[in-house]
Design a protein around this motif. Structure first.
Motif, PDB file in Angstrom:
ATOM      1  N   VAL A 165       0.852  -1.183   0.000  1.00  0.00           N
ATOM      2  CA  VAL A 165       0.000   0.000   0.000  1.00  0.00           C
ATOM      3  C   VAL A 165       0.889   1.236   0.000  1.00  0.00           C
ATOM      4  CG1 VAL A 165      -1.738   1.323   1.252  1.00  0.00           C
ATOM      5  CG2 VAL A 165      -1.869  -1.163   1.195  1.00  0.00           C
ATOM      6  N   THR A 166       0.687   2.099  -0.981  1.00  0.00           N
ATOM      7  CA  THR A 166       1.456   3.330  -1.088  1.00  0.00           C
ATOM      8  C   THR A 166       0.626   4.507  -0.578  1.00  0.00           C
ATOM      9  OG1 THR A 166       0.669   3.741  -3.335  1.00  0.00           O
ATOM     10  CG2 THR A 166       2.709   2.477  -3.093  1.00  0.00           C
ATOM     11  N   ALA A 167       1.259   5.676  -0.465  1.00  0.00           N
ATOM     12  CA  ALA A 167       0.524   6.880  -0.083  1.00  0.00           C
ATOM     13  C   ALA A 167      -0.467   7.230  -1.188  1.00  0.00           C
ATOM     14  CB  ALA A 167       1.490   8.027   0.153  1.00  0.00           C
ATOM     15  N   PRO A 168      -1.636   7.789  -0.840  1.00  0.00           N
ATOM     16  CA  PRO A 168      -2.665   8.063  -1.842  1.00  0.00           C
ATOM     17  C   PRO A 168      -2.340   9.185  -2.785  1.00  0.00           C
ATOM     18  CG  PRO A 168      -3.340   8.886   0.297  1.00  0.00           C
ATOM     19  CD  PRO A 168      -2.100   8.087   0.514  1.00  0.00           C
ATOM     20  N   MET A 169      -1.425  10.079  -2.411  1.00  0.00           N
ATOM     21  CA  MET A 169      -1.077  11.190  -3.279  1.00  0.00           C
ATOM     22  C   MET A 169       0.279  11.729  -2.875  1.00  0.00           C
ATOM     23  SD  MET A 169      -3.527  14.170  -1.653  1.00  0.00           S
ATOM     24  CE  MET A 169      -2.642  15.542  -2.355  1.00  0.00           C
TER      25      MET A 169
ATOM     26  N   SER B 145     -11.943   5.522   4.017  1.00  0.00           N
ATOM     27  CA  SER B 145     -13.307   5.557   3.490  1.00  0.00           C
ATOM     28  C   SER B 145     -13.425   6.371   2.212  1.00  0.00           C
ATOM     29  CB  SER B 145     -14.264   6.104   4.546  1.00  0.00           C
ATOM     30  OG  SER B 145     -13.910   7.423   4.925  1.00  0.00           O
ATOM     31  N   ALA B 146     -12.533   7.358   2.023  1.00  0.00           N
ATOM     32  CA  ALA B 146     -12.627   8.223   0.834  1.00  0.00           C
ATOM     33  C   ALA B 146     -11.654   7.827  -0.268  1.00  0.00           C
ATOM     34  CB  ALA B 146     -12.372   9.676   1.235  1.00  0.00           C
ATOM     35  N   PHE B 147     -10.852   6.795  -0.048  1.00  0.00           N
ATOM     36  CA  PHE B 147      -9.799   6.486  -1.007  1.00  0.00           C
ATOM     37  C   PHE B 147     -10.327   6.031  -2.359  1.00  0.00           C
ATOM     38  CE2 PHE B 147      -6.250   5.494   2.279  1.00  0.00           C
ATOM     39  CZ  PHE B 147      -6.249   6.826   2.638  1.00  0.00           C
ATOM     40  N   THR B 148     -11.503   5.442  -2.384  1.00  0.00           N
ATOM     41  CA  THR B 148     -12.066   4.973  -3.657  1.00  0.00           C
ATOM     42  C   THR B 148     -13.203   5.870  -4.136  1.00  0.00           C
ATOM     43  OG1 THR B 148     -13.537   3.465  -2.456  1.00  0.00           O
ATOM     44  CG2 THR B 148     -11.444   2.572  -3.217  1.00  0.00           C
ATOM     45  N   ARG B 149     -13.322   7.047  -3.558  1.00  0.00           N
ATOM     46  CA  ARG B 149     -14.379   7.971  -3.961  1.00  0.00           C
ATOM     47  C   ARG B 149     -14.141   8.468  -5.389  1.00  0.00           C
ATOM     48  NH1 ARG B 149     -15.307  13.463  -0.613  1.00  0.00           N
ATOM     49  NH2 ARG B 149     -16.058  11.995   0.960  1.00  0.00           N
ATOM     50  N   ASP B 150     -15.228   8.624  -6.132  1.00  0.00           N
ATOM     51  CA  ASP B 150     -15.157   9.221  -7.460  1.00  0.00           C
ATOM     52  C   ASP B 150     -14.673  10.666  -7.313  1.00  0.00           C
ATOM     53  OD1 ASP B 150     -15.608  10.400  -9.940  1.00  0.00           O
ATOM     54  OD2 ASP B 150     -17.481   9.308 -10.278  1.00  0.00           O
ATOM     55  N   LEU B 151     -13.646  11.033  -8.068  1.00  0.00           N
ATOM     56  CA  LEU B 151     -13.112  12.387  -7.960  1.00  0.00           C
ATOM     57  C   LEU B 151     -14.145  13.449  -8.311  1.00  0.00           C
ATOM     58  CD1 LEU B 151      -9.471  12.067  -9.345  1.00  0.00           C
ATOM     59  CD2 LEU B 151     -10.175  12.549  -7.003  1.00  0.00           C
ATOM     60  N   ASN B 152     -15.164  13.058  -9.054  1.00  0.00           N
ATOM     61  CA  ASN B 152     -16.226  14.017  -9.371  1.00  0.00           C
ATOM     62  C   ASN B 152     -17.038  14.394  -8.134  1.00  0.00           C
ATOM     63  OD1 ASN B 152     -15.670  14.165 -12.149  1.00  0.00           O
ATOM     64  ND2 ASN B 152     -16.806  12.262 -12.524  1.00  0.00           N
TER      65      ASN B 152
ATOM     66  N   PHE C 281      -4.215   5.577  -7.626  1.00  0.00           N
ATOM     67  CA  PHE C 281      -4.215   4.984  -6.291  1.00  0.00           C
ATOM     68  C   PHE C 281      -5.582   4.390  -5.968  1.00  0.00           C
ATOM     69  CE2 PHE C 281      -5.379   5.329  -1.852  1.00  0.00           C
ATOM     70  CZ  PHE C 281      -4.356   4.630  -1.226  1.00  0.00           C
ATOM     71  N   SER C 282      -6.644   5.135  -6.276  1.00  0.00           N
ATOM     72  CA  SER C 282      -7.993   4.656  -5.978  1.00  0.00           C
ATOM     73  C   SER C 282      -8.283   3.352  -6.709  1.00  0.00           C
ATOM     74  CB  SER C 282      -9.026   5.721  -6.369  1.00  0.00           C
ATOM     75  OG  SER C 282      -8.872   6.885  -5.592  1.00  0.00           O
ATOM     76  N   ASP C 283      -7.853   3.253  -7.961  1.00  0.00           N
ATOM     77  CA  ASP C 283      -8.077   2.025  -8.737  1.00  0.00           C
ATOM     78  C   ASP C 283      -7.349   0.848  -8.092  1.00  0.00           C
ATOM     79  OD1 ASP C 283      -9.600   3.452 -10.496  1.00  0.00           O
ATOM     80  OD2 ASP C 283      -8.024   3.660 -12.017  1.00  0.00           O
ATOM     81  N   ARG C 284      -6.111   1.071  -7.656  1.00  0.00           N
ATOM     82  CA  ARG C 284      -5.354  -0.013  -7.008  1.00  0.00           C
ATOM     83  C   ARG C 284      -5.951  -0.380  -5.656  1.00  0.00           C
ATOM     84  NH1 ARG C 284      -1.266   3.400  -8.437  1.00  0.00           N
ATOM     85  NH2 ARG C 284      -0.790   3.870  -6.248  1.00  0.00           N
ATOM     86  N   PHE C 285      -6.349   0.656  -4.907  1.00  0.00           N
ATOM     87  CA  PHE C 285      -6.829   0.425  -3.556  1.00  0.00           C
ATOM     88  C   PHE C 285      -8.158  -0.317  -3.541  1.00  0.00           C
ATOM     89  CE2 PHE C 285      -8.731   1.529   0.519  1.00  0.00           C
ATOM     90  CZ  PHE C 285      -7.674   1.276   1.372  1.00  0.00           C
ATOM     91  N   SER C 286      -8.963  -0.150  -4.585  1.00  0.00           N
ATOM     92  CA  SER C 286     -10.290  -0.779  -4.617  1.00  0.00           C
ATOM     93  C   SER C 286     -10.193  -2.302  -4.520  1.00  0.00           C
ATOM     94  CB  SER C 286     -11.042  -0.377  -5.889  1.00  0.00           C
ATOM     95  OG  SER C 286     -10.351  -0.835  -7.049  1.00  0.00           O
TER      96      SER C 286
END
Length: 228
Positions: free
Chosen positions: A122-126, A171-178, A199-204
């Motif tokens: 698991v890497t940092a989200p940004m 909880s927000a890591f896979t949230r749609d950026l929109n 990151f979100s795609d990998r984390f899902s």
């Protein structure tokens, strides 16, 4: 909590980028005089409400971390829980210089920021800025060197710099950026948006395996002292 237990907190405390006030409220409950500052009025309003519910006194305020006008020579300890990596290169230099002005001689700054390592993959989200994206591509250790250079330039001596983990809310890591508020999205560069999306795609793929939306993230911890 570890810092407090080990005697790392003293005097007037600044919780910079305090968010909804978790660290401020905890330290106030331990008897410290705490000021919590954040750029978000909504976060500060929530922090004040939570402090009142906890029955503790914290001086909360809205402030720009790169322009701490009115706080000169005030603090003995600074807590930075995941603020540094949110700033660009100029912002980090201005921020470190502002903290120098806002603190007293011998003040301690405890800084926690994203690293370019990983915890079980698991890497940092940004990486927060294009500059840090480039740092990641150039290899492990460059982010830490950026911290060393920034602090040395602004009158801080690093007593310790090393890897640590940070328990994050996923909880927000896979949230749609929109779904991210427009005001926040407009502050993100295209490179940062692409990195967050990747990151979100990998984390899902592991999100359903995580208990209570909590996951350990790779961080760098820095303990620095005001020397000039």
């Amino acid at each position: 909590m570890e810092l407090e237990a080990l005697g790392g907190i003293a005097g007037e405390v600044l919780d910079i980028g305090c968010g909804q006030g978790d660290n401020s409220i905890f330290l106030a409950s331990r008897g410290y005089s705490v000021t919590g500052l954040d750029g978000s009025p909504a976060a500060i309003e929530k922090a004040r409400s939570r402090a009142a519910q906890a029955g503790v006194a914290v001086s909360f305020g809205v402030a720009d971390a790169t322009n701490l006008t009115g706080y000169d020579g005030r603090f003995d300890t600074v807590i930075d829980s995941a603020l540094y990596h949110c700033l660009d290169e100029d912002g980090r230099l201005a921020y470190a210089a502002c903290l120098h002005r806002a603190t007293r001689p011998g003040a301690r700054w405890h800084l926690y920021c994203f690293s370019d390592g990983n915890i079980n993959g698991v890497t940092a989200p940004m990486a927060a800025t294009p500059e840090v994206v480039d740092v990641v591509l150039r290899g492990i250790g460059a982010i830490e060197q950026n911290v060393r250079d920034t602090l040395a330039t602004t009158g801080w001596r690093i007593n310790f710099l090393g890897p640590t983990t940070y328990l994050g809310n996923a909880s927000a890591f896979t949230r749609d950026l929109n779904e991210v508020p427009d005001q926040l999205r407009q502050q993100l560069s295209p490179q940062t948006v692409d990195q967050i999306r990747g990151f979100s795609d990998r984390f899902s793929s592991i999100a359903k395996l995580i208990d209570n939306d909590q996951v350990y993230l790779p961080f760098t911890v820095v303990h620095a002292e005001r020397v000039a």
